[in-house]
Structures are given as structure tokens and as C-alpha cells.
Design an enzyme around this catalytic site. Structure first.
Site, PDB file in Angstrom:
ATOM      1  N   LYS A   9     -43.498  30.333 -21.973  1.00 52.71           N
ATOM      2  CA  LYS A   9     -44.194  29.056 -21.801  1.00 52.71           C
ATOM      3  C   LYS A   9     -44.950  28.694 -23.096  1.00 52.71           C
ATOM      4  O   LYS A   9     -45.087  29.545 -24.002  1.00 52.71           O
ATOM      5  CB  LYS A   9     -45.127  29.165 -20.596  1.00 52.71           C
ATOM      6  CG  LYS A   9     -44.377  29.337 -19.266  1.00 52.71           C
ATOM      7  CD  LYS A   9     -45.349  29.567 -18.112  1.00 52.71           C
ATOM      8  CE  LYS A   9     -44.629  29.670 -16.775  1.00 52.71           C
ATOM      9  NZ  LYS A   9     -45.569  29.945 -15.661  1.00 52.71           N
ATOM     10  N   TYR A  49     -39.727  22.673 -11.507  1.00 53.40           N
ATOM     11  CA  TYR A  49     -40.737  23.085 -10.533  1.00 53.40           C
ATOM     12  C   TYR A  49     -40.697  22.217  -9.264  1.00 53.40           C
ATOM     13  O   TYR A  49     -41.701  22.122  -8.557  1.00 53.40           O
ATOM     14  CB  TYR A  49     -42.125  23.044 -11.179  1.00 53.40           C
ATOM     15  CG  TYR A  49     -42.416  24.252 -12.056  1.00 53.40           C
ATOM     16  CD1 TYR A  49     -42.340  25.550 -11.539  1.00 53.40           C
ATOM     17  CD2 TYR A  49     -42.779  24.100 -13.394  1.00 53.40           C
ATOM     18  CE1 TYR A  49     -42.602  26.670 -12.340  1.00 53.40           C
ATOM     19  CE2 TYR A  49     -43.045  25.220 -14.191  1.00 53.40           C
ATOM     20  CZ  TYR A  49     -42.959  26.488 -13.657  1.00 53.40           C
ATOM     21  OH  TYR A  49     -43.229  27.591 -14.434  1.00 53.40           O
ATOM     22  N   ASN A 112     -50.048  31.755 -17.784  1.00 58.79           N
ATOM     23  CA  ASN A 112     -49.489  33.096 -17.540  1.00 58.79           C
ATOM     24  C   ASN A 112     -48.236  33.414 -18.357  1.00 58.79           C
ATOM     25  O   ASN A 112     -47.452  34.287 -18.017  1.00 58.79           O
ATOM     26  CB  ASN A 112     -49.322  33.361 -16.042  1.00 58.79           C
ATOM     27  CG  ASN A 112     -48.298  32.457 -15.380  1.00 58.79           C
ATOM     28  OD1 ASN A 112     -47.636  31.667 -16.060  1.00 58.79           O
ATOM     29  ND2 ASN A 112     -48.162  32.566 -14.073  1.00 58.79           N
ATOM     30  N   HIS A 115     -42.088  32.534 -17.525  1.00 63.52           N
ATOM     31  CA  HIS A 115     -41.435  32.252 -16.239  1.00 63.52           C
ATOM     32  C   HIS A 115     -40.225  33.159 -16.085  1.00 63.52           C
ATOM     33  O   HIS A 115     -39.530  33.439 -17.066  1.00 63.52           O
ATOM     34  CB  HIS A 115     -40.949  30.794 -16.194  1.00 63.52           C
ATOM     35  CG  HIS A 115     -39.961  30.542 -15.093  1.00 63.52           C
ATOM     36  ND1 HIS A 115     -40.357  30.266 -13.799  1.00 63.52           N
ATOM     37  CD2 HIS A 115     -38.598  30.580 -15.057  1.00 63.52           C
ATOM     38  CE1 HIS A 115     -39.275  30.136 -13.039  1.00 63.52           C
ATOM     39  NE2 HIS A 115     -38.203  30.315 -13.775  1.00 63.52           N
ATOM     40  N   GLU A 126     -31.410  27.349 -12.104  1.00 63.29           N
ATOM     41  CA  GLU A 126     -32.232  27.168 -13.311  1.00 63.29           C
ATOM     42  C   GLU A 126     -31.381  27.271 -14.578  1.00 63.29           C
ATOM     43  O   GLU A 126     -31.571  26.512 -15.530  1.00 63.29           O
ATOM     44  CB  GLU A 126     -33.380  28.190 -13.316  1.00 63.29           C
ATOM     45  CG  GLU A 126     -34.409  27.878 -12.235  1.00 63.29           C
ATOM     46  CD  GLU A 126     -35.463  28.965 -12.036  1.00 63.29           C
ATOM     47  OE1 GLU A 126     -35.457  29.972 -12.769  1.00 63.29           O
ATOM     48  OE2 GLU A 126     -36.309  28.789 -11.137  1.00 63.29           O
TER      49      GLU A 126
HETATM   50  P1  DAT Z   1     -44.064  32.507 -10.571  1.00 67.91           P
HETATM   51  O1  DAT Z   1     -44.223  31.846 -11.925  1.00 67.91           O
HETATM   52  O2  DAT Z   1     -44.674  33.886 -10.567  1.00 67.91           O
HETATM   53  O3  DAT Z   1     -42.655  32.475 -10.059  1.00 67.91           O
HETATM   54  P2  DAT Z   1     -44.604  30.359  -8.682  1.00 67.91           P
HETATM   55  O4  DAT Z   1     -43.165  30.024  -8.804  1.00 67.91           O
HETATM   56  O5  DAT Z   1     -45.185  30.562  -7.310  1.00 67.91           O
HETATM   57  O6  DAT Z   1     -44.961  31.679  -9.537  1.00 67.91           O
HETATM   58  O7  DAT Z   1     -45.473  29.250  -9.390  1.00 67.91           O
HETATM   59  C1  DAT Z   1     -45.085  28.705 -10.624  1.00 67.91           C
HETATM   60  C2  DAT Z   1     -46.275  28.640 -11.547  1.00 67.91           C
HETATM   61  O8  DAT Z   1     -47.257  27.786 -10.978  1.00 67.91           O
HETATM   62  C3  DAT Z   1     -46.994  29.987 -11.724  1.00 67.91           C
HETATM   63  O9  DAT Z   1     -46.414  30.755 -12.780  1.00 67.91           O
HETATM   64  C4  DAT Z   1     -48.386  29.569 -12.040  1.00 67.91           C
HETATM   65  C5  DAT Z   1     -48.567  28.285 -11.252  1.00 67.91           C
HETATM   66  N1  DAT Z   1     -49.234  28.550  -9.972  1.00 67.91           N
HETATM   67  C6  DAT Z   1     -48.720  29.163  -8.889  1.00 67.91           C
HETATM   68  N2  DAT Z   1     -49.599  29.226  -7.887  1.00 67.91           N
HETATM   69  C7  DAT Z   1     -50.739  28.632  -8.358  1.00 67.91           C
HETATM   70  C8  DAT Z   1     -52.027  28.377  -7.807  1.00 67.91           C
HETATM   71  N3  DAT Z   1     -52.343  28.735  -6.562  1.00 67.91           N
HETATM   72  N4  DAT Z   1     -52.931  27.742  -8.600  1.00 67.91           N
HETATM   73  C9  DAT Z   1     -52.622  27.365  -9.866  1.00 67.91           C
HETATM   74  N5  DAT Z   1     -51.418  27.571 -10.437  1.00 67.91           N
HETATM   75  C10 DAT Z   1     -50.497  28.203  -9.695  1.00 67.91           C
HETATM   76 MG    MG Z   2     -41.477  30.900  -9.463  1.00 67.32          MG
END
Ligand code: DAT
Ligand code: MG
Length: 148
Positions: A9, A49, A112, A115, A126
Site C-alpha cells: 500500500k 474494496y 497497515n 494487502h 483480484e
Molecule cells: P485485510 O486487509 O486484513 O484483508 P479487510 O479486508 O477486512 O482486512 O479490510 C481491508 C482493509 O480495510 C484493512 O486492511 C484495513 C481496513 N479496515 C478493516 N477493518 C477496519 C476497521 N474496523 N476500521 C478501519 N479500517 C479497517
Molecule cells: Mg481483505
């Protein structure tokens, strides 16, 4: 062979973590099948997303992903989707174990660093979304030293 979509990212690129992150996948024995540094447009970020579009953090997430270039990659290998998620660590870096990428290099969920696809099916979607031009065709000469 299984493939996964991995993306460094904008914070990971800005913080100079590209080499470190690629090294972890490379050293594990996974094979790089596609890679490009690109600035993402809003429509692509929203498609990537789409499953999270109803979440309160969706717009912030999209703004973050388009805030600078990302490194889009496809990695290949046995069980690479699940193992890739383990290499990356938990979504919330506060809960990511040390030794994982997020555990070692991140603090906030909204920064974070990386991805990784969460399932074989989402990886296929994807990869098609991010690499419509297709992937490199090659076989690693190390294959028989990584797999029995
Ligand atoms: P991941 O990236 O571990 O697959 P995800 O697909 O649930 O996680 O979410 C995508 C991104 O969105 C994640 O890397 C960080 C952000 N995110 C997820 N849950 C969040 C939350 N509760 N508050 C803020 N950002 C969040
Ligand atoms: Mg995810």
C-alpha cells in the site's frame, strides 16, 4: 499452481519497505508472476474494496489507497493464499504477531502497509482486476529445490 494478489500500500512504498516485503515472499520460495508500481484511480480502488463499500471506513480506505503509488504483485506457490496471509499478519497491526509484516512494520489499521487476498476465489478476482494484461510466463529454476 495457486496464486495470490499482494499489494504494498502507499505507506509501505513511502516508507521504503518494498524490498523488505518482496524479500519475505521470495525467501519463502514463492514465485513472482506479476509486478508493477502504479498510482491507483478511485474507480479501481472502489472495485477492489467493493465488498467493504457499506463499512463506515470505506471512503477513508479508498482515499488512503489512492494517496500514492502501490506495488501490485502476483505471487505463486503451494498454499500461497493462506501462507501469504500468515506472512502479512492480522488486519489490526496491534494484533499481528511479531515476525509478520504488519506485526513488524505497522501500528494503525488504516496504515497497515500491505494487502493480501483472503481466499483462492477472491485472489482470482483480484488478479483479473489488477492484471487484465496477464502475467509473466516463466518457471523458476529453483523449483526442485523448494518442492520435493
Ligand atoms: P485485510 O486487509 O486484513 O484483508 P479487510 O479486508 O477486512 O482486512 O479490510 C481491508 C482493509 O480495510 C484493512 O486492511 C484495513 C481496513 N479496515 C478493516 N477493518 C477496519 C476497521 N474496523 N476500521 C478501519 N479500517 C479497517
Ligand atoms: Mg481483505
Amino acid at each position: 499452481m495457486e496464486q495470490t494478489y499482494i499489494m504494498i500500500k502507499p505507506d509501505g512504498v513511502q516508507r521504503g519497505l518494498v524490498g523488505e516485503i518482496i524479500g519475505r515472499f521470495e525467501q519463502k520460495g514463492f514465485i513472482l508472476k506479476g509486478m508493477k508500481l502504479i498510482t491507483v484511480n478511485k474507480s479501481l480502488a472502489e472495485k477492489h474494496y467493493a465488498d467493504l463499500s457499506a463499512k463506515p471506513f470505506f471512503h477513508k480506505l479508498v482515499d488512503y489507497i489512492i494517496s500514492g503509488p502501490v506495488v501490485a504483485m502476483v505471487w505463486e506457490g503451494k498454499n500461497v493464499v493462506t501462507t501469504g496471509r500468515k506472512i502479512i499478519g492480522a488486519t489490526n497491526p496491534c494484533e499481528s504477531a511479531p515476525g509478520t509484516i504488519r506485526g513488524d512494520f505497522a501500528i494503525d489499521m488504516g496504515r497497515n502497509v500491505i494487502h493480501g487476498s483472503d481466499a483462492v476465489e477472491s485472489a482470482k478476482k483480484e488478479i483479473a482486476l489488477w492484471f487484465p494484461e496477464g502475467l509473466a510466463e516463466w518457471q523458476s529454476s529453483l523449483r526442485s529445490w523448494v518442492y520435493e
